[in-house]
Scaffold this active site. Structure first.
Site, PDB file in Angstrom:
ATOM      1  CE1 TYR A  12       1.259  -0.238   4.355  1.00 51.33           C
ATOM      2  CE2 TYR A  12       0.113   1.856   4.401  1.00 51.33           C
ATOM      3  CZ  TYR A  12       0.993   0.961   4.977  1.00 51.33           C
ATOM      4  OH  TYR A  12       1.611   1.276   6.154  1.00 51.33           O
ATOM      5  NE  ARG A  31       6.747   4.346   0.233  1.00 53.79           N
ATOM      6  CZ  ARG A  31       6.509   5.166   1.248  1.00 53.79           C
ATOM      7  NH1 ARG A  31       7.491   5.514   2.066  1.00 53.79           N
ATOM      8  NH2 ARG A  31       5.311   5.656   1.458  1.00 53.79           N
ATOM      9  NE  ARG A  80      -5.680 -19.365   5.117  1.00 53.24           N
ATOM     10  CZ  ARG A  80      -4.648 -20.099   5.510  1.00 53.24           C
ATOM     11  NH1 ARG A  80      -4.584 -21.385   5.210  1.00 53.24           N
ATOM     12  NH2 ARG A  80      -3.664 -19.563   6.213  1.00 53.24           N
ATOM     13  CG  HIS A  82       0.658 -20.608   3.227  1.00 51.48           C
ATOM     14  ND1 HIS A  82      -0.390 -21.302   3.791  1.00 51.48           N
ATOM     15  CD2 HIS A  82       1.177 -19.855   4.216  1.00 51.48           C
ATOM     16  CE1 HIS A  82      -0.493 -20.979   5.070  1.00 51.48           C
ATOM     17  NE2 HIS A  82       0.452 -20.099   5.350  1.00 51.48           N
ATOM     18  CE  LYS A 126       3.272   3.237   3.164  1.00 50.67           C
ATOM     19  NZ  LYS A 126       3.456   3.288   4.612  1.00 50.67           N
ATOM     20  CD  GLU A 158      10.514   1.630   9.985  1.00 48.08           C
ATOM     21  OE1 GLU A 158      10.309   2.584   9.216  1.00 48.08           O
ATOM     22  OE2 GLU A 158      10.173   0.469   9.714  1.00 48.08           O
ATOM     23  CG  LEU A 182       8.387   2.648   4.412  1.00 47.50           C
ATOM     24  CD1 LEU A 182       8.096   1.422   3.546  1.00 47.50           C
ATOM     25  CD2 LEU A 182       7.100   3.316   4.823  1.00 47.50           C
TER      26      LEU A 182
END
Ligand code: PDD
Length: 273
Positions: A12, A31, A80, A82, A126, A158, A182
């Site tokens: 995101y 990014r 579902r 992995h 991110k 961070e 990040l």
């Protein structure tokens, strides 16, 4: 069955918009591409299409100051599992919300705690899989603080949802880029502003021992912008009040922001020396 929902298999961006202009949109989209390619999700749109989408979203919300949110998940799978195949079509989700108008006064200082970084080893991506950060923020709140400064191997890298800057012996310090942090867009801007104004700065993570000696501590992010930290684990940072370099940086940032907001400065332009 979207893998973003089932696995947090998604990345995101959060983009501040000033006066209808998305701040450093090109940087944010670069990014996003970096995150997508790191997790091998194909880009859902070209950069030009993504830019158009953001511009439309901003216009549909009436321009002004907003916070844009973009999320790309790996898509909907049949079951579902992995493992992922190459046949999935990424899901793109975008939204915007109004941002509070800029205040004429500097932001109030916050308290922070120091915490062991319990997140994963690819904090340069991110991802929406933010449970580690969520738990760390709750830990900070429970201690009456607003951010957790995260330590690995004796150094602060961070915050749980921000980058961290400290002033030590007159030098502005922040962690270097790499898998532990990040690559914050606000971090970049602060470093550019510091260099343009000849403020000595170094990309070297503060040790925990150095953290106890800093005269100033700040956090930065797209939503919080620049915020001074004057209390750390219940003890004052430096003299316990907001320091002079913060006020300088905040002023430089506000000037930059106003120029972007009024359209005088291109939102992607680098800071001039
Ligand atoms: N988070 N580090 C982490 C872990 C973050 O989550 C963020 C921002 C930053 C600062 O990056 P930037 O300056 O590009 O916003 C650093 C966003 C705002 C969020 O998750 O809401």
């Amino acid at each position: 069955m979207d893998r973003g929902f089932l696995f947090g298999d998604a990345v995101y961006e959060v983009i501040p918009v000033f006066g209808g202009h998305p701040l450093r949109l090109a940087h944010h989209l670069r990014r996003l591409d970096y995150s997508l390619s790191a997790v091998r999700i194909p880009p859902p749109l070209t950069a030009a299409e993504m830019t158009q989408l953001c511009e439309r979203l901003i216009a549909d919300h009436g321009g002004g100051d907003q916070i844009l949110y973009l999320q790309v998940t790996r898509g909907v799978a049949a079951a579902r599992d992995h493992q992922f195949g190459s046949d999935l079509r990424p899901t793109l989700f975008a939204m915007s919300r109004p941002a509070s108008p800029p205040s004429a006064a500097p932001p109030a200082a916050i308290a922070a705690v120091v915490a062991e970084d319990i997140r994963w080893h690819r904090c340069d991506i991110k991802t929406t899989a933010l449970l580690g950060g969520v738990m760390l923020i709750q830990q900070a709140l429970a201690a009456g603080a607003a951010e957790a400064l995260l330590v690995r191997d004796g150094r602060v890298w961070e915050g749980a949802s921000s980058n961290v800057f400290g002033v030590l012996d007159g030098v502005l310090r922040t962690a270097p880029l790499g898998p532990r942090v990040l690559a914050g867009i606000t971090r970049d801007l602060v470093l550019e502003l510091a260099r343009a104004h000849r403020l000595p700065c170094r990309e070297e993570a503060l040790t925990v021992a150095e953290l106890a000696r800093v005269s100033e501590l700040w956090i930065t992010s797209s939503t919080r912008e620049l915020v001074p930290v004057t209390q750390l684990d219940g003890r004052p940072v430096g003299s316990g009040v907001v320091g002079p370099l913060f006020y300088n940086m905040w002023h430089w940032y506000q000037t930059f922001r106003q120029q972007v907001s009024s359209g005088v400065r291109a939102p992607d332009a680098p800071v001039q020396e």
